[in-house]
Design an enzyme around this catalytic site. Structure first.
Site, PDB file in Angstrom:
ATOM      1  N   THR A  94     -64.471 -23.736   8.675  1.00  0.00           N
ATOM      2  CA  THR A  94     -63.910 -23.896  10.025  1.00  0.00           C
ATOM      3  C   THR A  94     -63.733 -22.503  10.618  1.00  0.00           C
ATOM      4  O   THR A  94     -62.936 -21.712  10.090  1.00  0.00           O
ATOM      5  CB  THR A  94     -62.541 -24.592   9.970  1.00  0.00           C
ATOM      6  OG1 THR A  94     -62.695 -25.850   9.321  1.00  0.00           O
ATOM      7  CG2 THR A  94     -61.991 -24.806  11.378  1.00  0.00           C
ATOM      8  N   LYS A 169     -64.281 -29.558  15.698  1.00  0.00           N
ATOM      9  CA  LYS A 169     -63.354 -29.358  14.575  1.00  0.00           C
ATOM     10  C   LYS A 169     -61.997 -28.820  15.034  1.00  0.00           C
ATOM     11  O   LYS A 169     -60.944 -29.283  14.596  1.00  0.00           O
ATOM     12  CB  LYS A 169     -64.002 -28.403  13.568  1.00  0.00           C
ATOM     13  CG  LYS A 169     -63.134 -28.003  12.405  1.00  0.00           C
ATOM     14  CD  LYS A 169     -62.790 -29.172  11.506  1.00  0.00           C
ATOM     15  CE  LYS A 169     -61.798 -28.755  10.438  1.00  0.00           C
ATOM     16  NZ  LYS A 169     -61.281 -29.893   9.691  1.00  0.00           N
ATOM     17  N   LYS A 244     -54.418 -20.991  11.141  1.00  0.00           N
ATOM     18  CA  LYS A 244     -55.672 -20.381  11.627  1.00  0.00           C
ATOM     19  C   LYS A 244     -56.354 -21.308  12.640  1.00  0.00           C
ATOM     20  O   LYS A 244     -56.750 -20.881  13.724  1.00  0.00           O
ATOM     21  CB  LYS A 244     -56.606 -20.128  10.434  1.00  0.00           C
ATOM     22  CG  LYS A 244     -57.972 -19.609  10.828  1.00  0.00           C
ATOM     23  CD  LYS A 244     -58.999 -19.797   9.710  1.00  0.00           C
ATOM     24  CE  LYS A 244     -59.455 -21.234   9.590  1.00  0.00           C
ATOM     25  NZ  LYS A 244     -60.629 -21.464   8.748  1.00  0.00           N
TER      26      LYS A 244
END
Ligand code: NAD
Length: 300
Positions: A94, A169, A244
């Protein structure tokens, strides 16, 4: 036999590489952690001493690395040029949309096919081979991407051009961060109201509060299917990783002029949790913040 080079054998990559080997593919695996490589070998993979060695004869290269800078440097310095030009390059990490597009441009200029193919599903799905993949690639390359991912996948969806997989995502994970915090708040309130967690689980998973964070990844130990909550919140999706992803979503929202106040709140709460030393704990451990019980949680 299809030759897979698998780079990044952590919480997710370990199970994913094992499923490629289980499907009869020749998997050459590399990670900076010797322990992670040993686990992959025990699961049927072959150890490589470097990224370059792992990718040298690969038909497909799969990377599962922490974040954008790792992906930029591993592709820019170690994969491009070392892998055969015929190799299909798939990054399942990701990362930010810009890094995904930059690596795709660099890979295409060097003559490779590349896709960003991040996943949803967590470590249980990585181990079970039931991940959901969201793919950004040239439409013509999608059938080959789908076939390469098949042993690790429950569903593989073409999101659009390069970077579209990562866009999907970060939107998905912003929603997940928000829903996990909501789930934790609800279980903490239920507890204060004297409602047993297993009763609330049964009710909420069959009512309009139902979501993945409640039904599949319940933050309360001993309730619902086995989750990291049952292992002292170890070994799942680290809170630092969720932070993150929430930062990536906020950065993308700022650039695109989107309004995402709940995403911003989720980012602030995970930043607080991380600043207290719990970034290594599974992201469902944030329930202890809602319960005011951080003292009982071992830092990780
Ligand atoms: P992790 O930290 O457990 O694994 C990352 C691995 O990459 C580590 O073993 C590390 O040693 C290795 N690594 C780092 N730099 C390297 C390099 N230069 N060369 C070779 N190996 C290197 O992380 P994870 O939980 O497996 O997550 C990996 C990616 O998947 C992240 O981008 C994360 O956001 C994403 N993701 C994680 C989950 C989850 O539930 N854990 C779910 C979906 C997506």
């Amino acid at each position: 036999m299809t030759g897979i080079a698998f780079i990044g054998l952590g919480n997710m990559g370990g199970g994913m590489a094992a499923n490629q080997a289980k499907a009869g593919r020749h998997v050459t695996a590399f990670d900076l952690s010797a322990q992670a490589v040993e686990r992959a070998v025990a699961a049927g993979c072959h150890a490589a001493g470097s990224v370059a060695e792992a990718v040298r004869e690969a038909d497909v290269v799969i990377t599962m690395l922490p974040a954008g800078p790792h992906v930029r440097s591993v592709y820019g310095e170690q994969i491009l040029g070392a892998a055969p030009k015929s190799a299909l390059l798939l990054d399942c990490s990701t990362i930010d949309v810009e890094s995904a597009r930059a690596v795709a441009t660099q890979a295409k200029a060097a003559g490779y096919r590349f896709a960003d193919a991040p996943v949803s599903g967590g470590i249980m799905a990585a181990e079970a081979g039931t991940l959901a993949f969201m793919v950004g690639c040239d439409a013509a390359d999608f059938p080959a991407v789908e076939a390469a991912l098949e042993p690790m996948s429950r569903v593989t969806i073409h999101a659009g051009d390069h970077g579209a997989g990562q866009a999907a995502k970060i939107c998905n994970n912003m929603l997940l961060g928000i829903s996990m915090i909501g789930t934790c708040e609800a279980f903490a309130l239920a507890e204060k109201l004297g409602l047993a967690a297993d009763r609330f689980f049964e009710i909420a998973s069959k009512s309009s509060g139902q979501c993945w964070s409640v039904s599949t990844y319940c933050p309360v130990p001993g309730v619902g299917p086995s989750t990291p909550a049952d292992r002292d919140y170890e070994g799942g999706f680290a809170s630092a990783m969720m932070l993150k992803d929430l930062k990536l979503a906020q950065e993308a929202a700022a650039r695109a002029g989107a309004t995402t106040p709940m995403g911003a709140q989720a980012e602030a709460l995970y930043a607080l949790f991380d600043a207290n030393g719990f970034g290594g704990k599974d992201f469902s451990a944030i329930i202890e913040l809602m319960r005011g019980r951080l003292d009982g949680l071992r830092k990780g």
